[in-house]
Scaffold this active site. Structure first.
Site, mmCIF file in Angstrom:
data_model
loop_
_atom_site.group_PDB
_atom_site.id
_atom_site.type_symbol
_atom_site.label_atom_id
_atom_site.label_comp_id
_atom_site.label_asym_id
_atom_site.label_seq_id
_atom_site.Cartn_x
_atom_site.Cartn_y
_atom_site.Cartn_z
ATOM 1 N N ILE A 112 66.222 36.046 29.959
ATOM 2 C CA ILE A 112 64.562 35.913 29.795
ATOM 3 C C ILE A 112 64.275 35.161 31.110
ATOM 4 C CG2 ILE A 112 63.183 34.754 28.243
ATOM 5 C CD1 ILE A 112 65.100 34.587 26.234
ATOM 6 N N GLU A 114 74.105 35.216 28.687
ATOM 7 C CA GLU A 114 75.128 34.575 28.267
ATOM 8 C C GLU A 114 74.664 33.093 27.474
ATOM 9 O OE1 GLU A 114 74.909 35.708 30.980
ATOM 10 O OE2 GLU A 114 76.985 36.402 31.984
ATOM 11 N N CYS A 123 77.741 34.472 35.700
ATOM 12 C CA CYS A 123 77.351 33.728 36.997
ATOM 13 C C CYS A 123 78.042 32.124 36.716
ATOM 14 C CB CYS A 123 75.662 33.289 37.295
ATOM 15 S SG CYS A 123 75.050 32.097 36.041
HETATM 16 N N1 THU Z 1 71.959 37.043 34.960
HETATM 17 C C1 THU Z 1 72.403 37.076 33.549
HETATM 18 O O1 THU Z 1 71.616 37.030 32.522
HETATM 19 N N2 THU Z 1 73.661 36.583 33.391
HETATM 20 C C2 THU Z 1 74.521 36.399 34.570
HETATM 21 O O2 THU Z 1 75.590 36.124 34.311
HETATM 22 C C3 THU Z 1 73.950 36.749 35.815
HETATM 23 C C4 THU Z 1 72.541 36.959 35.991
HETATM 24 C C5 THU Z 1 70.299 37.446 35.132
HETATM 25 C C6 THU Z 1 69.301 36.526 35.342
HETATM 26 C C7 THU Z 1 68.159 37.210 36.148
HETATM 27 O O3 THU Z 1 67.471 37.539 35.046
HETATM 28 C C8 THU Z 1 69.067 38.531 36.515
HETATM 29 O O4 THU Z 1 70.263 38.593 35.834
HETATM 30 C C9 THU Z 1 69.308 38.628 38.048
HETATM 31 O O5 THU Z 1 69.761 37.597 38.394
#
Ligand code: THU
Length: 136
Positions: free
Chosen positions: A43, A55, A86
């Site tokens: 989001i 996550e 991440c």
């Molecule tokens: N993002 C995630 O949802 N999970 C992760 O582990 C890494 C990044 C999302 C955050 C952002 O909306 C997009 O991926 C690009 O970084």
């Protein structure tokens, strides 16, 4: 619940991603120790730093419904390349995973699923041992 099912839930959750800024859609699902699955998507926000990853949304949904540990987590990102949570999410995952052996499934290209343990992806997390030693 088998890993393919958890990955499927993560993929379905990804369709709800709100990612107008990065266009990078992510879905996640956790299997709580209560047997229930909780899903999340990323989001984003115009103030980019306010973005929350898929996550953490899934984990926070689980916790907000009274379940504090997950047995497995699945995440699906671009599927053109291998995805992985991440490091901010890995820290949060450390707090709520059942054990260091808890599996993390990452959806990759060609429906491949890459499987790692929490210990492999976050071997040295920050933990307040005095307070949380019983948790992981
Ligand atoms: N993002 C995630 O949802 N999970 C992760 O582990 C890494 C990044 C999302 C955050 C952002 O909306 C997009 O991926 C690009 O970084």
């Amino acid at each position: 619940m088998i890993k393919e099912e958890l990955i499927k839930l993560a993929r379905e959750a990804r369709s709800n991603a709100y990612a107008p800024y990065s266009q990078f859609r992510v879905g996640a699902a956790v299997l709580g120790i209560n047997g229930k699955a909780y899903t999340g998507c990323n989001i984003e926000n115009a103030s980019y730093g306010m973005t929350v990853c898929a996550e953490r949304v899934a984990i926070f949904k689980m916790v907000s419904e009274g379940c504090y540990k997950f047995k497995a987590l699945a995440v699906v990102g671009s599927e053109k390349e291998d995805g992985a949570p991440c490091l901010a999410c890995r820290q949060v995952m450390t707090e709520f995973c059942e054990s260091f052996e808890t599996p993390v499934y990452c959806g990759g290209p060609d429906n491949k699923i890459f499987e790692h343990t929490m210990n492999e992806i976050c071997p040295f997390p920050f933990v307040m041992f005095e307070k949380n030693a019983d948790k992981i």
